[in-house]
Each structure stands twice: as structure tokens, then as C-alpha cells.
Design a protein around this motif. Structure first.
Motif, mmCIF file in Angstrom:
data_model
loop_
_atom_site.group_PDB
_atom_site.id
_atom_site.type_symbol
_atom_site.label_atom_id
_atom_site.label_comp_id
_atom_site.label_asym_id
_atom_site.label_seq_id
_atom_site.Cartn_x
_atom_site.Cartn_y
_atom_site.Cartn_z
ATOM 1 N N ARG A 1 -54.303 -31.422 1.528
ATOM 2 C CA ARG A 1 -55.201 -31.018 2.377
ATOM 3 C C ARG A 1 -54.491 -31.263 2.954
ATOM 4 O O ARG A 1 -54.220 -29.749 4.438
ATOM 5 N N GLN B 1 -63.141 -30.522 3.905
ATOM 6 C CA GLN B 1 -62.243 -29.311 3.363
ATOM 7 C C GLN B 1 -62.556 -27.964 3.656
ATOM 8 O O GLN B 1 -63.681 -27.342 4.153
ATOM 9 N N SER C 1 -59.297 -23.652 7.566
ATOM 10 C CA SER C 1 -58.828 -24.806 7.192
ATOM 11 C C SER C 1 -58.341 -25.455 8.675
ATOM 12 O O SER C 1 -57.748 -24.978 9.516
#
Length: 326
Positions: free
Chosen positions: A117, A244, A251
Motif C-alpha cells: 500500500r 486505503q 492515494s
């Protein structure tokens, strides 16, 4: 009526006050000071409860976009549903004492999540642990370190203020920049100089910011890391929600993405708002190895342990998220 609303209807609006206690030498004055400090900032919780009760009485739906774990999204979110299923599947693990810093499988999955991530590479043996929610991590930080003061934004959730004061630290509030809405680090530097550079337990940052929603940039975090190194301050980046991308495609950066951040920072990622699972009381903490080790010692000595059914639920949530992304 949705599940949970009946219980909330019966809860009193007022919270308990301290009554005089003769036993044990009386209530700690630091705890009383912490409660008083956080009281004004908790007004929004009372208002929220009143609005929810009114909606229930009028037969209307009530949706709190800031904290509502009943947000319809979670009813369809596979990560949330898999976590709830895992609670039942692993209920038998409540028969034994759990780890004070997290299941191996959960730490492995958390390590993988941080790498995929945020492109943050963490040593799960030294730089990662699981705590009983973000608030417990704040309490452990406040107990473990002995700085005279702590730094926090003018606008911050009341929990941080209350916990740190109750553990004997003095708050130094940093104004937000009038244009960006981010913490004004220049003002923070001037504040520390005016105060004679006191020892600081930690600088608390919450991005995306609660309650304004302002999001930090990589450039801002680079400035934060430089500030922390200059003043030898531990930075706590509380990324309690929207770490998330979900369907937005946005992002958001984490402070550990910045070169050298692990020298001065840790990050907390909670499962409460992100997965609609506040009852699990689970968060992952990653970053500076010395700080993580100190928190592990604290939780071990104070017997802070996380029920394994909750840890397996958190593991299921992260695994389901990874499978959805793949």
C-alpha cells in the motif's frame, strides 16, 4: 431500526464525574486534569448522541459520515464481513492467553500491507506490533516516555489531549496554517524556542485530519521529518481512516514513505473507521525500532493483551482487502 440503536437509546447523555474518594490516597490529580482538559472537546459526542436519539424517535435513519460504523458501505464490504465471520470461527482461541504484541500471521499480513500500500518496508520483528486500538497506543506512549510536554494541533481529537495530560505531560498546541490547513511547523519551531526547548514526549499528527478532512502531502511530511530531526522529537502519525484508496482512486501518503522517517517516527493504522470494526480494538503500529521495543515492553509488563478472536478478525480483514485488490 438498525442493530445497535436500541442499546444507544438507553445510554445516559452525561458521563460519570469524579466523586471524592478517601481510599488509595484519592483520585490522581493528573487524571482529573486530563478529564477537564478533554471535556470541552467532547461536546460534539454529546450532540451526536442527541441527534441520533432524535432520529430514532422520529423513525428516521441517522448517518454520521465521520464515525458511523453503521455506514451502509460496510454491510457490503468483504473485508468487514470476513472479519465478522472470523470472530466466530476463532472464538475457541479465547481459551488461552494471547500475545502482547500481536499474532505472527497478523504481523506478517500487516507487513505485506504496508509494503504493497505504501511501499514501506518494515522488519516485523523489530518495527511492527499490534495494539489494543490506537488509544491504547497513545496511552502507552504517554506512559513510556518522560518528556515534559507534547505537541498537538490546535484542532485534534480529545483523546490525545486527555491521555497525555492524565499521564503528566503539558500540552503545547500548534496553530494550523491559514491556507493549507496543515500544522504550521514554523510556528511550532518558534513555540519550542519560546518555551526554552523543553523535552517533548511526541508530536501528534492526524492525517487525513480529524475533524477538517485536510490531507497531508509528501512535501509536508518531508518538512515534518526535518523538523523532528532538528528538535529530536518523536512523530506519531495517526492515519486512522482512509489509508486505503477504496473507490476514490486517491492515494494518500504515510510519513514512513519519507526517507529517514523511521529514525524519528511511527505510524498508527486503526481497524475502527477503515473497516467499520471499532469493537475489535485493534491497530497496527510501525516505525522506529526503539519506540516499538519500548511499547512492547510496556504492553508486556502491564499485561496489555489482545483477544485472539479479534486478532484473527483483523487478519481476515487485511487478507480480504488484499484479495480484492489483486
Amino acid at each position: 431500526m438498525r442493530e445497535g440503536e436500541k442499546e444507544e437509546r438507553t445510554q445516559p447523555f452525561s458521563s460519570p464525574e469524579f466523586a471524592p474518594v478517601k481510599l488509595g490516597g484519592g483520585i490522581s490529580p493528573q487524571l482529573i486534569a486530563g478529564r477537564k482538559a478533554g471535556k470541552a472537546e467532547k461536546v460534539h459526542l454529546v450532540i451526536r448522541r442527541l441527534l441520533r436519539q432524535r432520529a430514532i424517535q422520529e423513525g428516521k435513519a441517522f448517518l454520521d459520515l465521520g464515525t458511523d460504523s453503521f455506514y451502509p458501505f460496510f454491510q457490503q464490504y468483504s473485508a468487514t464481513q470476513q472479519a465478522l465471520q472470523a470472530l466466530g470461527d476463532y472464538a475457541y482461541t479465547a481459551r488461552w492467553y494471547p500475545s502482547s504484541f500481536g499474532l505472527l500471521q497478523l504481523r506478517e499480513e500487516a507487513q505485506r500491507f504496508l509494503r504493497t500500500r505504501f511501499n514501506v518496508h518494515i522488519d516485523m520483528e523489530k518495527e511492527l506490533m499490534i495494539t489494543a486500538g490506537a488509544s491504547q497506543a497513545f496511552d502507552a506512549l504517554s506512559r513510556t516516555f518522560q518528556g515534559e510536554c507534547f505537541l498537538l494541533p490546535d484542532l485534534a481529537i480529545s483523546t490525545i489531549h486527555t491521555i497525555a495530560i492524565a499521564n503528566g505531560a503539558r500540552p503545547l498546541r500548534i496553530p494550523l496554517h491559514p491556507v493549507s490547513g496543515l500544522v504550521n511547523l514554523q510556528e511550532a519551531a518558534r513555540l519550542l524556542e519560546r518555551e526554552g526547548r523543553p523535552t517533548i514526549r511526541f508530536l501528534y499528527l492526524n492525517y487525513p485530519h480529524n475533524p477538517t478532512g485536510v490531507c497531508a502531502t509528501r512535501a509536508f511530511f518531508e518538512e515534518v521529518v526535518a523538523f523532528a530531526k532538528q528538535f529530536q522529537v518523536l512523530v506519531v502519525h495517526d492515519m486512522d481512516s482512509w489509508y486505503q484508496a477504496h473507490i476514490s482512486g486517491i492515494s494518500l501518503p504515510n510519513i514512513l514513505e519519507i526517507d529517514g522517517a523511521k529514525e524519528v517516527a511511527i505510524t498508527l493504522l486503526s481497524f475502527s473507521k477503515e473497516f467499520g470494526l471499532p469493537g475489535l480494538r485493534i491497530a497496527l503500529v510501525a516505525g522506529n525500532a526503539e519506540v516499538i521495543n519500548a511499547l512492547r515492553i510496556h504492553n508486556s509488563e502491564y499485561s496489555v493483551m489482545l483477544p485472539e478472536p479479534c486478532q484473527y478478525a483483523a487478519l481476515a480483514a487485511l487478507q480480504a482487502f488484499r484479495e480484492d485488490e489483486e
